[in-house]
Design an enzyme around this catalytic site. Structure first.
Site, PDB file in Angstrom:
ATOM      1  N   SER A 290       4.900   2.405   8.000  1.00 52.93           N
ATOM      2  CA  SER A 290       4.478   1.305   7.141  1.00 52.93           C
ATOM      3  C   SER A 290       5.614   0.856   6.236  1.00 52.93           C
ATOM      4  O   SER A 290       6.242   1.662   5.555  1.00 52.93           O
ATOM      5  CB  SER A 290       3.284   1.725   6.275  1.00 52.93           C
ATOM      6  OG  SER A 290       2.115   1.798   7.037  1.00 52.93           O
TER       7      SER A 290
ATOM      8  N   ASP B  28       0.163  -7.747   1.646  1.00 52.81           N
ATOM      9  CA  ASP B  28       0.531  -6.336   1.628  1.00 52.81           C
ATOM     10  C   ASP B  28       2.055  -6.211   1.604  1.00 52.81           C
ATOM     11  O   ASP B  28       2.676  -5.668   2.518  1.00 52.81           O
ATOM     12  CB  ASP B  28      -0.062  -5.614   2.836  1.00 52.81           C
ATOM     13  CG  ASP B  28       0.125  -4.107   2.747  1.00 52.81           C
ATOM     14  OD1 ASP B  28       0.279  -3.593   1.628  1.00 52.81           O
ATOM     15  OD2 ASP B  28       0.133  -3.452   3.812  1.00 52.81           O
TER      16      ASP B  28
ATOM     17  N   HIS C 218       0.817  -1.217   0.000  1.00 52.75           N
ATOM     18  CA  HIS C 218       0.000   0.000   0.000  1.00 52.75           C
ATOM     19  C   HIS C 218       0.853   1.270   0.000  1.00 52.75           C
ATOM     20  O   HIS C 218       0.361   2.346  -0.327  1.00 52.75           O
ATOM     21  CB  HIS C 218      -0.977  -0.013   1.185  1.00 52.75           C
ATOM     22  CG  HIS C 218      -0.365   0.231   2.526  1.00 52.75           C
ATOM     23  ND1 HIS C 218      -0.018  -0.785   3.388  1.00 52.75           N
ATOM     24  CD2 HIS C 218      -0.041   1.374   3.166  1.00 52.75           C
ATOM     25  CE1 HIS C 218       0.476  -0.279   4.493  1.00 52.75           C
ATOM     26  NE2 HIS C 218       0.477   1.040   4.387  1.00 52.75           N
TER      27      HIS C 218
END
Length: 393
Positions: A247, A160, A129
């Site tokens: 992230s 992911d 993402h």
């Protein structure tokens, strides 16, 4: 004279008693309730939580990078209203995408996430993402400010995870040092962990610490279609702060091994973050190596909710995967699957909370024809579907 002799005898007796007490009960004379080691030539290494953190940051922090992007990306805002997309929210039980709101200046370079080096030849790992927008151009910035253009991005359709390729020759004086990938199969709740990343897209190599709060968690976040990031299973829960910008960054154990990739945070609680287990990353890397870079996964093409035993009983349905939606033109669509079907078996293997639909499909091969047993209108029937490669996101 007799009194003097008696006094001397009493003093000798008292000294004997004190000496014995010092030998057998040293804590009574140490001024502390802790055992104190006697001085010796032996070197004693004191290992504390603080020293472990400092050593890991010094040794492995330079292998953690910032991922930035340039383009016309619309910027998702999290539940905390941070104005850039590395913050990956989730809502337990229902698929979600970050809200999209236009930015006043969308054509500037900005840090949007973190990543880390896994090989000296220029291979890095981050979250999918973080680099989801295929219209943007990306670059990697090391902790000492060296910049590398991202030449190739290989996105895992199932997880992911994204693998980035850079050219080390862009900074020939800079040596890319890979991190050691650990084993996430033997983690323990309560285990000490360290997260490093670019907090708020601005503060490089920000360090947060905590423990593993839970294992085997399941969260819903991302695309609603199977084969994408609609369900993250078996993720690591931690109370180490996963800030916007973290992230794609590594989650270390106390030995300096990467045990997870920071990916999500709860928007409804505090200190509830999640990381993808490193064994998932190693599988993606192996898959990419076998397929010339691209990560290929078998794909059925349904959005579903797992029906546990208790939920199945309440709804008078069998245990399995309740089909919520079907992607048009997918193998599931071609097989005649319908919304409201409950997938109970695939090739005779039961679908349940321990073996979800995604788990079972992941063990199949692209091009393989499978038999899907579905419950529909109070009866079961078998459907045939030929799996295809999951579309790249």
């Amino acid at each position: 004279m007799r009194r003097l002799i008696v006094l001397i005898a009493d003093l000798v007796g008292l000294l004997i008693i004190i000496g014995a007490a010092q030998q057998y009960f040293p804590s009574l004379f140490s001024g502390s309730s802790f055992n104190i080691a006697s001085p010796s030539n032996q070197k004693v290494k004191v290992v504390t939580e603080e020293s472990v953190t400092i050593n890991i940051v010094k040794q492995y922090g330079p292998s953690v990078v910032t991922v930035s992007g340039t383009g016309t990306q619309q910027q998702p805002s999290s539940s905390f209203n941070f104005g850039f997309p590395p913050f990956f929210d989730f809502n337990p039980g229902e698929p979600s995408q970050p809200d999209i709101s236009p930015s006043p200046d969308q054509n500037q370079t900005q840090a949007i996430g973190s990543g880390f080096i896994v090989s000296s030849n220029g291979t890095l790992v981050t979250n999918k993402h973080v680099v989801a927008d295929t219209t943007m151009t990306y670059q990697v910035i090391t902790s000492d400010g060296k910049k590398y253009s991202v030449k190739n991005i290989y996105r895992d359709p199932l997880n992911d995870v994204a693998i980035l390729k850079i050219d080390p020759s862009q900074n020939p004086s800079k040596k890319l040092v890979p991190l050691t990938l650990g084993d996430s199969s033997n983690l323990q709740v309560g285990q000490y962990v360290i997260a490093i990343g670019t907090a708020l897209g601005e503060f490089r190599n920000t360090v947060t610490t905590g423990v593993i709060s839970g294992l085997g968690r399941g969260i819903t976040a991302g695309s609603p279609y199977e084969g994408s990031v609609e369900q993250l299973n078996n993720v690591i829960q931690t109370d180490a702060a996963i800030n916007p910008g973290n992230s794609g960054g590594p989650l270390f154990n106390s030995s300096g091994q990467v045990i997870g990739v920071n990916t999500a945070v709860s928007q409804n609680g505090q200190n509830i973050g999640f990381a993808i287990p490193i064994n998932v990353i190693k599988d993606s890397l192996q898959n990419s190596l076998q397929n010339g870079g691209e990560i290929k996964r078998p794909f059925l093409g349904v959005s579903y909710t797992m029906m546990s035993k208790s939920l199945a009983v309440l709804n008078n349905l069998p245990e399995g995967a309740y089909v919520q939606d079907i992607q048009q033109g997918s193998p599931a669509d071609s097989a005649g699957m319908q919304q409201g079907d409950v997938i109970t078996n695939i090739d005779g293997e039961a679908i349940n909370d321990n073996d979800t639909l995604q788990d079972v499909i992941a063990k199949k091969k692209i091009g393989q024809t499978i038999t899907i047993t579905v419950y529909r209108n109070n009866s079961t029937q078998d459907l045939k579907a030929t799996l295809v490669a999951a579309p790249q996101q």
